[in-house]
Design a protein around this motif. Structure first.
Motif, PDB file in Angstrom:
ATOM      1  N   PHE A  99       0.803  -1.217   0.000  1.00 36.00           N
ATOM      2  CA  PHE A  99       0.000   0.000   0.000  1.00 36.00           C
ATOM      3  C   PHE A  99       0.840   1.273   0.000  1.00 36.00           C
ATOM      4  CE2 PHE A  99       0.228  -1.331   4.470  1.00 36.00           C
ATOM      5  CZ  PHE A  99       0.670  -0.177   5.094  1.00 36.00           C
ATOM      6  N   ARG A 100       2.131   1.183   0.232  1.00 38.70           N
ATOM      7  CA  ARG A 100       3.024   2.353   0.206  1.00 38.70           C
ATOM      8  C   ARG A 100       4.432   1.902  -0.129  1.00 38.70           C
ATOM      9  NH1 ARG A 100       2.023   6.880   4.906  1.00 38.70           N
ATOM     10  NH2 ARG A 100       0.052   7.541   4.055  1.00 38.70           N
ATOM     11  N   ARG A 101       5.223   2.851  -0.656  1.00 35.73           N
ATOM     12  CA  ARG A 101       6.646   2.580  -0.883  1.00 35.73           C
ATOM     13  C   ARG A 101       7.449   3.835  -0.558  1.00 35.73           C
ATOM     14  NH1 ARG A 101       6.462  -0.345  -6.736  1.00 35.73           N
ATOM     15  NH2 ARG A 101       5.450   1.617  -7.241  1.00 35.73           N
ATOM     16  N   ALA A 102       8.690   3.601  -0.161  1.00 36.20           N
ATOM     17  CA  ALA A 102       9.666   4.673   0.040  1.00 36.20           C
ATOM     18  C   ALA A 102      10.773   4.445  -0.980  1.00 36.20           C
ATOM     19  CB  ALA A 102      10.220   4.641   1.462  1.00 36.20           C
ATOM     20  N   LYS A 103      11.182   5.508  -1.657  1.00 32.70           N
ATOM     21  CA  LYS A 103      12.154   5.419  -2.748  1.00 32.70           C
ATOM     22  C   LYS A 103      13.468   6.062  -2.321  1.00 32.70           C
ATOM     23  CE  LYS A 103      10.722   6.405  -6.965  1.00 32.70           C
ATOM     24  NZ  LYS A 103      10.341   7.142  -8.197  1.00 32.70           N
ATOM     25  N   PHE A 104      14.564   5.329  -2.536  1.00 29.43           N
ATOM     26  CA  PHE A 104      15.916   5.814  -2.252  1.00 29.43           C
ATOM     27  C   PHE A 104      16.627   5.971  -3.592  1.00 29.43           C
ATOM     28  CE2 PHE A 104      14.432   3.760   1.515  1.00 29.43           C
ATOM     29  CZ  PHE A 104      14.987   4.460   2.570  1.00 29.43           C
ATOM     30  N   LEU A 105      16.906   7.211  -3.988  1.00 28.43           N
ATOM     31  CA  LEU A 105      17.516   7.500  -5.289  1.00 28.43           C
ATOM     32  C   LEU A 105      19.020   7.264  -5.246  1.00 28.43           C
ATOM     33  CD1 LEU A 105      15.035  10.024  -5.045  1.00 28.43           C
ATOM     34  CD2 LEU A 105      15.455   9.392  -7.420  1.00 28.43           C
ATOM     35  N   LEU A 125      11.037   5.547  10.289  1.00 26.29           N
ATOM     36  CA  LEU A 125      10.153   5.090   9.219  1.00 26.29           C
ATOM     37  C   LEU A 125       8.672   5.357   9.485  1.00 26.29           C
ATOM     38  CD1 LEU A 125      11.864   1.716   8.175  1.00 26.29           C
ATOM     39  CD2 LEU A 125      11.933   3.936   7.008  1.00 26.29           C
ATOM     40  N   THR A 126       8.390   6.297  10.375  1.00 33.12           N
ATOM     41  CA  THR A 126       7.009   6.680  10.641  1.00 33.12           C
ATOM     42  C   THR A 126       6.817   8.134  10.249  1.00 33.12           C
ATOM     43  OG1 THR A 126       6.878   5.117  12.469  1.00 33.12           O
ATOM     44  CG2 THR A 126       5.227   6.861  12.437  1.00 33.12           C
ATOM     45  N   ASP A 127       5.754   8.413   9.488  1.00 26.35           N
ATOM     46  CA  ASP A 127       5.493   9.795   9.071  1.00 26.35           C
ATOM     47  C   ASP A 127       4.804  10.570  10.199  1.00 26.35           C
ATOM     48  OD1 ASP A 127       2.695   9.351   8.966  1.00 26.35           O
ATOM     49  OD2 ASP A 127       2.634   9.267   6.783  1.00 26.35           O
ATOM     50  N   PRO A 128       4.602  11.876  10.038  1.00 23.13           N
ATOM     51  CA  PRO A 128       3.996  12.680  11.114  1.00 23.13           C
ATOM     52  C   PRO A 128       2.582  12.241  11.510  1.00 23.13           C
ATOM     53  CG  PRO A 128       5.116  14.121   9.555  1.00 23.13           C
ATOM     54  CD  PRO A 128       5.122  12.734   8.958  1.00 23.13           C
ATOM     55  N   GLN A 129       1.884  11.517  10.639  1.00 18.53           N
ATOM     56  CA  GLN A 129       0.543  11.039  10.958  1.00 18.53           C
ATOM     57  C   GLN A 129       0.553   9.662  11.625  1.00 18.53           C
ATOM     58  OE1 GLN A 129       1.284  12.324   7.686  1.00 18.53           O
ATOM     59  NE2 GLN A 129       0.666  14.273   8.589  1.00 18.53           N
ATOM     60  N   GLY A 130       1.750   9.124  11.886  1.00 16.91           N
ATOM     61  CA  GLY A 130       1.861   7.823  12.527  1.00 16.91           C
ATOM     62  C   GLY A 130       1.757   6.649  11.567  1.00 16.91           C
ATOM     63  N   LEU A 131       1.832   6.920  10.269  1.00 22.07           N
ATOM     64  CA  LEU A 131       1.737   5.879   9.244  1.00 22.07           C
ATOM     65  C   LEU A 131       3.115   5.578   8.667  1.00 22.07           C
ATOM     66  CD1 LEU A 131      -1.478   7.208   7.482  1.00 22.07           C
ATOM     67  CD2 LEU A 131      -1.284   5.237   9.022  1.00 22.07           C
ATOM     68  N   PRO A 132       3.229   4.511   7.876  1.00 27.19           N
ATOM     69  CA  PRO A 132       4.515   4.187   7.263  1.00 27.19           C
ATOM     70  C   PRO A 132       5.025   5.315   6.363  1.00 27.19           C
ATOM     71  CG  PRO A 132       3.047   2.303   7.146  1.00 27.19           C
ATOM     72  CD  PRO A 132       2.222   3.467   7.612  1.00 27.19           C
ATOM     73  N   LEU A 133       6.288   5.626   6.503  1.00 30.60           N
ATOM     74  CA  LEU A 133       6.920   6.669   5.708  1.00 30.60           C
ATOM     75  C   LEU A 133       6.940   6.264   4.242  1.00 30.60           C
ATOM     76  CD1 LEU A 133       8.483   9.377   5.925  1.00 30.60           C
ATOM     77  CD2 LEU A 133      10.567   7.993   6.053  1.00 30.60           C
TER      78      LEU A 133
END
Length: 166
Positions: A99-105, A125-133
């Motif tokens: 449902f989400r991905r984090a990209k490392f360039l 790895l947690t965003d400000p809303q408490g969800l996966p970064l």
């Protein structure tokens, strides 16, 4: 050609149940498939991603390997977030629903990374809303540090480790 290991240490994971998501795991993405899955309830997750570096015909560094995504000049690797079905586990990721991905360039790596060794970064790895970064993670949010070859001297990688938590 040189062998480079990207070592990404994730801290402050959001928890196995966060927002509307349950049995959440994070892992690397190998081709189109999740790999190295770790529960988002762990206190920490360490991912080692093997990458081959080489010099392109125009003299610029380039990257390849089963975890490398994108076109030349814009290569990257993903951490992928998803839910596992009840009874599913990291050793059997069938049914993983991303449902989400984090990209490392990879273009953000120091130029010296083209010689191989280990490039390391650490981040929450947690965003400000408490969800996966998620999103593209670039400097100054992350900083890559270089070191020599890993313990086996091969720049291998391809493993994940988790510390228990939450």
């Amino acid at each position: 050609m040189a062998r480079l290991t990207l070592r990404i240490t994730g801290r402050e994971l959001p928890g196995a149940d966060c927002g509307e998501y349950h049995r959440v795991h994070v892992g690397t993405q190998r081709g189109r498939e999740p790999d190295q899955l770790v529960s988002a309830g762990a206190a920490e997750a360490v991912f080692e991603i093997p990458v081959e570096t080489f010099t392109a015909a125009d003299g610029t560094p380039d990257f390849r390997g089963p975890y490398v995504q994108g076109r030349r000049g814009a290569r990257f690797v993903y951490l992928t977030w998803g839910e596992l079905p009840p009874g599913g586990g990291p050793a059997a990721p069938d049914g993983f629903r991303m449902f989400r991905r984090a990209k490392f360039l990879l273009g953000d790596l120091p130029p010296e990374a083209a010689a191989g060794g280990v490039a390391e970064t650490s981040l929450g790895l947690t965003d400000p809303q408490g969800l996966p970064l998620c999103a593209a993670l670039r400097p100054p949010r992350i900083t890559w540090r270089l070191s020599g070859a890993d313990a086996d001297g091969q720049g291998g990688g391809g493993g994940a480790a988790a510390r228990a938590g939450r």
